[in-house]
Design a protein around this motif. Structure first.
Motif, short mmCIF file in Angstrom:
data_model
loop_
_atom_site.label_atom_id
_atom_site.label_comp_id
_atom_site.label_asym_id
_atom_site.label_seq_id
_atom_site.Cartn_x
_atom_site.Cartn_y
_atom_site.Cartn_z
N ARG A 175 7.19 -7.29 -8.27
CA ARG A 175 8.49 -6.61 -8.16
C ARG A 175 9.64 -7.62 -8.28
NH1 ARG A 175 8.40 -1.70 -5.77
NH2 ARG A 175 10.36 -1.52 -6.94
N TRP A 192 13.47 -0.20 -7.52
CA TRP A 192 13.72 -1.28 -6.56
C TRP A 192 14.80 -0.89 -5.56
CZ3 TRP A 192 11.75 -5.93 -5.21
CH2 TRP A 192 12.56 -6.76 -4.40
N PRO A 193 14.72 -1.18 -4.23
CA PRO A 193 13.58 -1.82 -3.55
C PRO A 193 12.56 -0.80 -3.04
CG PRO A 193 15.39 -1.59 -2.01
CD PRO A 193 15.85 -0.94 -3.30
N GLY A 194 12.61 0.42 -3.55
CA GLY A 194 11.63 1.44 -3.14
C GLY A 194 10.27 1.16 -3.74
N PRO A 195 9.29 1.99 -3.37
CA PRO A 195 7.92 1.77 -3.85
C PRO A 195 7.72 2.24 -5.30
CG PRO A 195 8.01 3.69 -2.40
CD PRO A 195 9.40 3.11 -2.42
N GLU A 252 9.63 -11.75 -7.69
CA GLU A 252 10.37 -12.01 -6.47
C GLU A 252 9.52 -11.64 -5.24
OE1 GLU A 252 14.17 -10.20 -6.88
OE2 GLU A 252 14.57 -10.20 -4.72
N LYS A 253 8.74 -10.57 -5.38
CA LYS A 253 7.93 -10.09 -4.26
C LYS A 253 6.69 -9.40 -4.82
CE LYS A 253 7.18 -9.64 0.10
NZ LYS A 253 5.76 -9.49 -0.21
N ILE A 254 5.58 -9.65 -4.18
CA ILE A 254 4.36 -8.91 -4.52
C ILE A 254 4.21 -7.76 -3.53
CG2 ILE A 254 1.84 -9.05 -4.65
CD1 ILE A 254 3.20 -10.53 -6.95
N ASN A 255 3.96 -6.57 -4.04
CA ASN A 255 3.67 -5.42 -3.18
C ASN A 255 2.17 -5.15 -3.23
OD1 ASN A 255 6.57 -3.22 -3.86
ND2 ASN A 255 6.46 -5.25 -2.91
N VAL A 256 1.55 -5.05 -2.05
CA VAL A 256 0.12 -4.76 -1.97
C VAL A 256 -0.03 -3.45 -1.20
CG1 VAL A 256 -2.09 -5.54 -1.03
CG2 VAL A 256 -0.50 -7.21 -2.00
N ALA A 310 1.69 -3.74 2.24
CA ALA A 310 2.57 -4.87 2.54
C ALA A 310 3.53 -4.95 1.37
CB ALA A 310 1.77 -6.16 2.69
N LEU A 311 4.77 -4.47 1.58
CA LEU A 311 5.74 -4.42 0.49
C LEU A 311 6.74 -5.55 0.67
CD1 LEU A 311 4.58 -1.37 0.88
CD2 LEU A 311 6.45 -0.74 -0.61
N ASN A 313 10.03 -5.62 0.16
CA ASN A 313 11.14 -5.76 -0.79
C ASN A 313 12.47 -5.88 -0.07
OD1 ASN A 313 9.17 -5.40 -2.73
ND2 ASN A 313 9.59 -3.22 -3.01
N ILE A 314 12.58 -5.29 1.11
CA ILE A 314 13.83 -5.34 1.87
C ILE A 314 13.72 -6.38 2.98
CG2 ILE A 314 15.39 -4.00 3.35
CD1 ILE A 314 14.49 -1.50 1.65
N PRO A 316 4.43 8.21 -1.22
CA PRO A 316 4.48 7.20 -0.16
C PRO A 316 5.53 7.52 0.90
CG PRO A 316 5.59 6.39 -2.14
CD PRO A 316 5.02 7.74 -2.50
N GLU A 323 4.50 -13.59 1.86
CA GLU A 323 3.37 -13.01 1.12
C GLU A 323 2.09 -13.26 1.92
OE1 GLU A 323 3.89 -11.30 -1.53
OE2 GLU A 323 5.58 -12.15 -2.63
N ARG A 354 11.82 -9.46 4.31
CA ARG A 354 10.90 -10.42 3.72
C ARG A 354 9.86 -10.98 4.68
NH1 ARG A 354 12.56 -11.54 -1.69
NH2 ARG A 354 13.20 -9.43 -2.26
N TRP A 367 4.93 3.82 -6.26
CA TRP A 367 4.05 5.00 -6.29
C TRP A 367 4.87 6.29 -6.34
CZ3 TRP A 367 3.49 1.10 -2.51
CH2 TRP A 367 2.51 0.16 -2.83
#
Lengths: 134, 134
Positions: A98, A105-108, A77-81, B83-84, B86-87, B108, B47, B89, A110
């Motif tokens: 993610r 979800w939706p937290g990090p 659904e989403k890529i976290n970088v 760059a996350l 998740n909340i 984090p 993204e 977009r 790490w």
């Protein structure tokens, strides 16, 4: 050619997939999320801004290549970088797939909970699918 | 020129500093960490890989410019870049100054505790110092 030594914690926590130009590509050994790591093969670099402008552009290119492959393979659904490096100072970029309802979800990802290692046959199959899509 | 509308949550959570080319630069209204946000002024992008190659390179350049200024101004131990999304977009890049002992160190900043708004005179002075160092 500059020398390069991989940080021992990055070595321990990940499974090598390939060297893709500037970076080593590794799979984080935590199957809770599809989680790849890119490590520019340059010694003594901890911030992205420590890289030369050409290496910065290469890192961007390789990060996007990997993110696109990861999104395709996982249908995320989403890529976290992220490039954090508060614990391991050798520059490394996380690329994580993610989706709603995944752990934290939706937290990090790490610092959340405890890694669950991949079964060996599964991580080999997953790495092969990433490589096919680079 | 493509249109651009800022996400309302990014609008609410941050304080505008400047438009620096591709991106709007904003200060997260949370004084627990010196925390900047870059938002590429392109609609419909979530993204990094949704950006054109030129915009990707611009984003890398602007992110590093901002990270370098933030590190200099804060004398941070480590810059965290992420760059996350998740909340929220709409694509946005976090650039955060971290040091040993700060809230949630070495974990984090995202999803941790509750934001503490900046006093107005302080955030104006901080933003001015960032701009001087870009």
């Amino acid at each position: 050619m500059p020398t390069f030594t991989l940080d021992e914690r990055l070595e321990r926590d990940g499974i090598p997939i390939a060297s893709i130009g500037l970076c080593q590509l590794r799979l984080m050994n935590d199957r809770r999320w599809p989680w790849l790591i890119l490590i520019p093969q340059r010694d003594g670099v901890s911030e992205i801004s420590d890289l030369s402008p050409l290496d910065q552009t290469m890192l961007t290119f390789e990060t996007n290549l990997v993110a696109t492959a990861l999104k395709k393979v996982t249908e995320a659904e989403k890529i976290n970088v992220g490039a954090l490096g508060n614990i391991v100072r050798q520059l490394h970029v996380h690329v994580v797939a993610r989706r709603t309802g995944d752990p934290n979800w939706p937290g990090p990802v790490w610092g959340f909970g405890k890694a669950e290692p991949w079964p060996e046959t599964d991580h080999k199959a997953f790495a092969a699918r990433i490589l096919e899509n680079l």
